[in-house]
Design an enzyme around this catalytic site. Structure first.
Site, PDB file in Angstrom:
ATOM      1  N   ALA A  15      43.664  36.945  38.404  1.00  0.00           N
ATOM      2  CA  ALA A  15      42.614  37.395  39.327  1.00  0.00           C
ATOM      3  C   ALA A  15      43.103  38.530  40.212  1.00  0.00           C
ATOM      4  CB  ALA A  15      42.162  36.222  40.183  1.00  0.00           C
ATOM      5  N   ARG A  21      35.604  48.769  38.032  1.00  0.00           N
ATOM      6  CA  ARG A  21      34.310  49.013  37.391  1.00  0.00           C
ATOM      7  C   ARG A  21      33.163  48.335  38.128  1.00  0.00           C
ATOM      8  NH1 ARG A  21      36.544  47.297  31.517  1.00  0.00           N
ATOM      9  NH2 ARG A  21      38.079  46.255  32.836  1.00  0.00           N
ATOM     10  N   LYS A  28      36.871  41.290  42.520  1.00  0.00           N
ATOM     11  CA  LYS A  28      35.921  41.003  41.429  1.00  0.00           C
ATOM     12  C   LYS A  28      35.618  39.517  41.277  1.00  0.00           C
ATOM     13  CE  LYS A  28      37.020  41.776  36.977  1.00  0.00           C
ATOM     14  NZ  LYS A  28      37.100  42.544  35.721  1.00  0.00           N
ATOM     15  N   GLN A  81      50.725  39.426  42.545  1.00  0.00           N
ATOM     16  CA  GLN A  81      51.150  40.516  41.656  1.00  0.00           C
ATOM     17  C   GLN A  81      51.099  41.778  42.511  1.00  0.00           C
ATOM     18  OE1 GLN A  81      48.348  41.477  38.583  1.00  0.00           O
ATOM     19  NE2 GLN A  81      49.815  42.720  37.425  1.00  0.00           N
ATOM     20  N   GLY A  86      48.516  45.577  34.754  1.00  0.00           N
ATOM     21  CA  GLY A  86      47.993  45.051  33.497  1.00  0.00           C
ATOM     22  C   GLY A  86      48.088  43.540  33.400  1.00  0.00           C
ATOM     23  N   ASN A 235      32.979  42.760  33.921  1.00  0.00           N
ATOM     24  CA  ASN A 235      33.725  43.930  34.402  1.00  0.00           C
ATOM     25  C   ASN A 235      32.846  44.881  35.192  1.00  0.00           C
ATOM     26  OD1 ASN A 235      36.176  43.215  32.933  1.00  0.00           O
ATOM     27  ND2 ASN A 235      34.941  43.649  31.129  1.00  0.00           N
ATOM     28  N   TYR A 357       6.920  27.932  62.986  1.00  0.00           N
ATOM     29  CA  TYR A 357       8.383  27.884  63.002  1.00  0.00           C
ATOM     30  C   TYR A 357       8.796  26.609  63.725  1.00  0.00           C
ATOM     31  CZ  TYR A 357      13.183  28.290  64.295  1.00  0.00           C
ATOM     32  OH  TYR A 357      14.512  28.003  64.455  1.00  0.00           O
ATOM     33  N   ARG A 431      -2.779  25.705  79.450  1.00  0.00           N
ATOM     34  CA  ARG A 431      -3.356  27.023  79.192  1.00  0.00           C
ATOM     35  C   ARG A 431      -4.360  27.274  80.303  1.00  0.00           C
ATOM     36  NH1 ARG A 431      -6.518  24.289  74.331  1.00  0.00           N
ATOM     37  NH2 ARG A 431      -8.400  23.719  75.467  1.00  0.00           N
TER      38      ARG A 431
HETATM   39  C1  UD1 Z   1      40.790  41.887  28.671  1.00  0.00           C
HETATM   40  C2  UD1 Z   1      41.645  41.965  27.402  1.00  0.00           C
HETATM   41  C3  UD1 Z   1      40.733  42.158  26.210  1.00  0.00           C
HETATM   42  C4  UD1 Z   1      39.732  41.020  26.139  1.00  0.00           C
HETATM   43  C5  UD1 Z   1      38.957  40.913  27.452  1.00  0.00           C
HETATM   44  C6  UD1 Z   1      38.112  39.650  27.482  1.00  0.00           C
HETATM   45  C7  UD1 Z   1      43.838  42.787  28.013  1.00  0.00           C
HETATM   46  C8  UD1 Z   1      44.757  43.964  28.032  1.00  0.00           C
HETATM   47  N1  UD1 Z   1      42.617  43.012  27.508  1.00  0.00           N
HETATM   48  O1  UD1 Z   1      40.189  43.172  28.854  1.00  0.00           O
HETATM   49  O2  UD1 Z   1      41.495  42.186  25.024  1.00  0.00           O
HETATM   50  O3  UD1 Z   1      38.851  41.233  25.038  1.00  0.00           O
HETATM   51  O4  UD1 Z   1      39.840  40.840  28.581  1.00  0.00           O
HETATM   52  O5  UD1 Z   1      37.319  39.578  28.628  1.00  0.00           O
HETATM   53  O6  UD1 Z   1      44.227  41.725  28.422  1.00  0.00           O
HETATM   54  N2  UD1 Z   1      44.203  41.220  35.954  1.00  0.00           N
HETATM   55  C9  UD1 Z   1      45.278  40.946  36.780  1.00  0.00           C
HETATM   56  N3  UD1 Z   1      46.250  41.887  36.943  1.00  0.00           N
HETATM   57  C10 UD1 Z   1      46.222  43.099  36.322  1.00  0.00           C
HETATM   58  C11 UD1 Z   1      45.113  43.367  35.471  1.00  0.00           C
HETATM   59  C12 UD1 Z   1      44.147  42.413  35.296  1.00  0.00           C
HETATM   60  O7  UD1 Z   1      45.361  39.864  37.369  1.00  0.00           O
HETATM   61  O8  UD1 Z   1      47.152  43.885  36.525  1.00  0.00           O
HETATM   62  C13 UD1 Z   1      43.138  40.207  35.804  1.00  0.00           C
HETATM   63  C14 UD1 Z   1      41.783  40.701  36.274  1.00  0.00           C
HETATM   64  O9  UD1 Z   1      41.575  40.338  37.625  1.00  0.00           O
HETATM   65  C15 UD1 Z   1      40.816  39.965  35.339  1.00  0.00           C
HETATM   66  C16 UD1 Z   1      41.631  39.708  34.081  1.00  0.00           C
HETATM   67  O10 UD1 Z   1      42.989  39.900  34.432  1.00  0.00           O
HETATM   68  O11 UD1 Z   1      40.392  38.731  35.862  1.00  0.00           O
HETATM   69  C17 UD1 Z   1      41.245  40.638  32.935  1.00  0.00           C
HETATM   70  O12 UD1 Z   1      41.434  41.995  33.328  1.00  0.00           O
HETATM   71  P1  UD1 Z   1      40.371  43.113  32.926  1.00  0.00           P
HETATM   72  O13 UD1 Z   1      40.835  44.398  33.500  1.00  0.00           O
HETATM   73  O14 UD1 Z   1      39.011  42.674  33.217  1.00  0.00           O
HETATM   74  O15 UD1 Z   1      40.592  43.172  31.338  1.00  0.00           O
HETATM   75  P2  UD1 Z   1      39.512  43.627  30.265  1.00  0.00           P
HETATM   76  O16 UD1 Z   1      39.455  45.109  30.244  1.00  0.00           O
HETATM   77  O17 UD1 Z   1      38.264  42.894  30.473  1.00  0.00           O
HETATM   78 MG    MG Z   2      37.542  41.729  32.009  1.00  0.00          MG
END
Ligand code: UD1
Ligand code: MG
Length: 452
Positions: A15, A21, A28, A81, A86, A235, A357, A431
């Protein structure tokens, strides 16, 4: 559902992403579906699996996510994190927590709120029965845009996952995609994370890369198919709206199955925790906020907005009623059009049918609140209570200036401004006295004509 996976279970909820986006100041996973933040839906789906530990990976300085998780799961663990590099990087942040642990680590994404416990359970079983290092949920959506494509090596084996943005046009034609949930053998995960490298194209660490690593190490990766709607990842605001539609239909179906009638179900908005009894009729355009309980044989008419309220058996609500938190509508009571109740108990068979009310008030059984009654509960600084006794009758267009008590069976004359208590069975009128002057109207008219 009973959890029948055999291995010790740790769950990671990711999370910490930027959620760019969404174009929002809110993290999010705090965006709501059926009134509850997405992360809470994910926590609810995990609960029946009885994980030993649930670790949420969060971004630095977003206390709202942590606070919310703790409010529903007080034994939750967190890892920050530091930089969102990623999904793989997010899991890497939890690596130390996995040292020396055996069993399964289930990784779920905080932005996949429609996932069901039975599906997660099937995934855990699939990993165990195939003796696979990774089991992942796959789906076949109409439009796979944005999802990681599954490159298969004969079903159910997965060779690798190609992220949408890195996929060649041939790979983009693959419709089987990853649904955002993976179950790992924990010892494998701990080792493989060490080998995880950032993507040469984007510089991000992809969790999906672990599929390739597992294959390279000679381990099995299996895909367990799942329903598209359950895997919907949120997203964008558009996807949030789509997930809400799915969730609303789930909630409506539950209410219909339990014996409610909805004249236009697609126009009834339910909260995750709305409880509706049997033989309840709900007309179109009714909104339920948090904490609403509806008894049996209730009718809720069109355009009513209801939050934090208990509606007892046989009550009739609306059309156009507004019921605010702390309200109890008693058995067989009526709340009519343009009536707002706040922190008010309306006794059995009491009626407030038009344009009123009533706030911070206890209304006794059988009392009648006339059209246009206002309880003046606020003096700009403090709030005060009103008490209206059993079978009292409040004449139309009256103001009851709180704190004030109207005794049982009392009658308040229409148009009164009541500032003092009225004893039981008394008449309270406040009144100006009416004055009738015979022939005065004729005289006024004549005078005006002359002057004109
Ligand atoms: C991701 C997957 C994709 C899959 C899709 C399903 C990866 C690289 N891609 O894409 O293959 O089909 O989900 O919904 O995993 N998050 C972190 N730290 C980060 C980045 C993300 O905690 O550095 C968390 C986000 O908060 C989110 C989740 O990981 O809850 C997924 O990240 P998001 O950026 O939405 O990945 P997608 O592009 O949806
Ligand atoms: Mg996602």
């Amino acid at each position: 559902m009973t959890a029948n996976h055999k291995h010790k279970l740790v769950s990671l909820i990711l999370a910490a992403g930027n959620g760019r986006r969404m174009k929002s100041d809110l993290p999010k996973v705090m965006h709501r579906i059926a009134g509850k933040p997405m992360i809470e839906h994910v926590l609810s789906a995990l609960k029946p699996l009885s994980p030993e530990r649930v670790i949420t990976i969060i971004a630095p300085n977003v206390d709202s996510v942590k606070e919310h998780v703790l409010s529903v799961a007080p034994d939750g663990h967190f890892i920050v994190q530091e930089k969102a590099l990623g999904t793989g990087h997010a899991v890497l942040a939890a690596r130390d927590e996995l040292a020396g642990i055996t069993g399964t680590t289930l990784v779920v994404y905080g932005d996949t709120p429609l996932i069901q416990p039975s599906t997660l359970n099937a995934l855990l079983q699939s990993r165990e029965s195939h003796k696979a290092a990774i089991a992942l949920l796959g789906m076949y959506p109409e439009d796979p845009t944005g999802y990681g494509r599954l490159v298969m090596n004969g079903e159910p084996y997965v060779e690798r996952i190609v992220e949408c943005r890195d996929a060649t046009s041939a790979e983009k034609d693959i419709h089987w995609v990853w649904g955002g949930v993976m179950a790992f053998e924990t010892t494998f995960l701990y080792e493989a994370l060490e080998a995880l490298q950032p993507s040469k194209v984007t510089g991000e660490y992809y969790l999906t890369k672990l599929v390739e690593i597992a294959n390279d190490m000679g381990f099995k990766v299996v895909m367990e198919p799942m329903d598209v709607t359950e895997a919907m990842g949120v997203n964008t605001r558009m996807q949030l709206a789509e997930a809400e539609v799915v969730m609303q239909w789930r909630l409506r179906e539950r209410a219909l199955e339990q014996g409610a009638t909805m004249l236009a179900p697609e126009r009834v908005y339910l909260h995750m925790d709305t409880k509706i009894g049997r033989d309840v009729i709900i007309q179109p355009d009714v909104y339920f906020g948090p904490n609403v309980t509806v008894g049996n044989n209730v009718e809720i008419r069109a355009f009513s907005h209801i939050e934090g309220t208990v509606i007892e058996d046989g009550a009739v609500i609306g059309p156009f009623a507004r019921l605010r938190p702390g309200t109890v509508v008693g058995e067989g009571a009526h709340v009519g059009n343009f009536v707002e109740l706040k922190k008010t108990k309306l006794g059995k068979s009491a009626k407030a049918n038009h344009l009123s009310y009533v706030g911070d008030t206890d209304v006794g059984e059988g009392a009648n609140i006339g059209a246009g009654t206002i309880t003046c509960n606020y003096d700009g600084i403090n709030k005060y209570d009103t008490k209206i006794g059993k079978n009292a009758f409040i004449g139309s267009n009256s103001s009851l200036v709180a704190p004030v008590t109207i005794g049982e069976g009392a009658i308040i004359g229409a148009g009164s401004v009541i500032t003092q208590d009225v004893e039981a069975n008394a008449l309270g009128v406040a009144r100006a006295q009416q004055l009738n002057v015979p022939a005065k109207a004729t005289e006024i008219r004549q005078r005006k004509r002359k002057n004109g």
